[in-house]
Structure formats: C-alpha cells, structure tokens
Motif scaffolding. Structure first.
Motif, short mmCIF file in Angstrom:
data_model
loop_
_atom_site.label_atom_id
_atom_site.label_comp_id
_atom_site.label_asym_id
_atom_site.label_seq_id
_atom_site.Cartn_x
_atom_site.Cartn_y
_atom_site.Cartn_z
N SER A 131 51.27 -28.99 37.27
CA SER A 131 51.05 -30.54 37.36
C SER A 131 49.62 -31.24 37.27
O SER A 131 48.73 -30.38 38.06
CB SER A 131 52.05 -31.08 38.27
OG SER A 131 51.64 -32.40 38.42
N LEU B 285 50.10 -34.39 36.59
CA LEU B 285 51.02 -35.81 36.59
C LEU B 285 50.60 -37.05 37.22
O LEU B 285 50.02 -36.65 38.28
CB LEU B 285 52.45 -35.23 36.63
CG LEU B 285 52.91 -34.23 35.74
CD1 LEU B 285 54.21 -33.61 36.51
CD2 LEU B 285 53.19 -34.68 34.38
N TRP C 50 55.21 -36.77 38.78
CA TRP C 50 55.22 -35.69 39.89
C TRP C 50 56.52 -35.84 40.80
O TRP C 50 57.01 -34.76 40.88
CB TRP C 50 53.83 -35.63 40.57
CG TRP C 50 53.90 -34.65 41.72
CD1 TRP C 50 53.89 -34.96 43.01
CD2 TRP C 50 54.20 -33.24 41.70
NE1 TRP C 50 53.86 -33.84 43.87
CE2 TRP C 50 54.16 -32.77 43.05
CE3 TRP C 50 54.67 -32.18 40.50
CZ2 TRP C 50 54.28 -31.37 43.45
CZ3 TRP C 50 54.75 -30.86 41.04
CH2 TRP C 50 54.55 -30.47 42.30
#
Length: 209
Positions: A70, A72, A77
């Motif tokens: 991630s 993100l 997330w």
C-alpha cells in the motif's frame, strides 16, 4: 497456505526482485505467488484482487514491506484492510519481525501482538503514502522550475546526458543491452530505442546523394 504478493510500480522495475527472500522465509510451506507491476497508490489492482478472491480463512498474506502492499490514501487503505480482514487473512510483513508470529497465531500473547502490529502497519502505510506524496511534489516542483527556465518538460524530450552515455556504451560494445540498462538505471526499451536510432542514422549517412 502462504499467498505471497510481490509488486513493483512500473514495467521497468523487477517485481520478482524479492522472491528469493520470501522463499527463504516460507521454506517448504505451500505457497501461491501473486506478482504484478502496478502502482501502490491504486486500490483496484488485478493481481491483488485475484489474491483476495483466492484467499481462504487463515491463509497468510506475505509481503516484503508495507509499501509493497500500500501507498494508498487513508480511505483506500481502510478499504483494503477491510477486505483482508473479511477474508480472515493473517498479514505478515517480512521486514516487520513482530508480525512473523502471525504464522503460528496462538494464545493471548499473539492476540496482543495482533493489536500492536495493526497499529505499526497503519503507521508504515501512512509513511509510505506520505513518501509517495513527497515524491510527486518534488517532481511537480522540478517541472515548475524547468518550465520557469524555459526548458521543455513532458512530451518526447530526450535526456541528452543519458543518451550520450548509452551511445558510448553501445560504441564500446563491451556490455549487453540488459547490462547497459542496469548500469544506467533505465529501461531495456530505452537502450534499444537509442541503439535503433544510431543504426538508422548510420544507414542514412551511407546512402549516396
């Protein structure tokens, strides 16, 4: 079952780079590999989606580091974590030793570490996101400075210094194309493009007027 996720952000990076390291950790356990070249800022990734579809309760989702999973936004997330939890996956991060005991996952101590690991993973995901944002901001600032100086940005501009170095490598003929790309930190396609450009110029110069 280990479900190992390997990711790199572009096709010029090697998504399988860390595979050998993860193999050492897994040893002889059953494993499925999920490898893709995709931006970590994107929630909807084809191979990651497939991993989540294939996963069964108590499978181990193994990644090299949190930023491989991630980069993100906070909302994305949280959505990805929700999908992982819904599948009852055990998230193990290779460079976070405190998560390794999730492989065995027994007793109250493991439950306490699960809570602690969740906080640590959230922190690492936030740092990965901020690092990405800083990188994008540096690129933007560099482009603005170049534009203010009247330099061309974007489009099909050529990195003249890189072009010259690759041309020299090709003329010396001591390294293979793949070795030149690795040495200069560029894509193999870039080296081939310059090689073909040199070849075309040579052919053109050989044509009699």
């Amino acid at each position: 079952m280990f479900r190992c996720y390997l990711r790199a952000s572009t096709t010029e990076q090697d998504a399988e780079r860390a595979k050998a390291i993860l193999e050492d950790f897994i040893s002889d356990s059953p494993v499925e590999w999920y490898i893709e070249n995709y931006s970590g800022t994107m929630l909807n990734r084809p191979i990651l989606n497939k991993l989540l579809e294939d996963a069964l309760p108590n499978d181990v989702l193994l990644v090299e580091s949190v930023d491989r999973l991630s980069r993100l936004s906070l909302d994305d997330w949280e959505m990805l974590k929700s999908k992982i939890n819904d599948k009852k996956l055990r998230l193990v991060v290779l460079d976070m030793p405190t998560t390794h005991q999730q492989v065995t996952k027994k007793g109250i101590e493991s439950e306490i570490m699960y809570v602690i690991n969740n906080m640590l993973i959230d922190l690492m995901a936030t740092m990965a996101r901020l690092d990405q944002q800083k990188r994008v901001e540096r690129i933007r600032q560099g482009q603005e400075r170049a534009k203010a100086q009247g330099k061309r940005i974007g489009g099909k501009g050529i990195n003249q210094d890189l072009h010259a170095r690759i041309k020299k490598h090709l003329q010396e003929n001591r390294l293979k194309v793949e070795e030149i790309a690795k040495f200069e930190g560029c894509g193999v396609a870039t080296v081939y493009r310059i090689k073909n450009l040199i070849k075309n110029i040579q052919i053109k110069n050989e044509i009699p007027l």
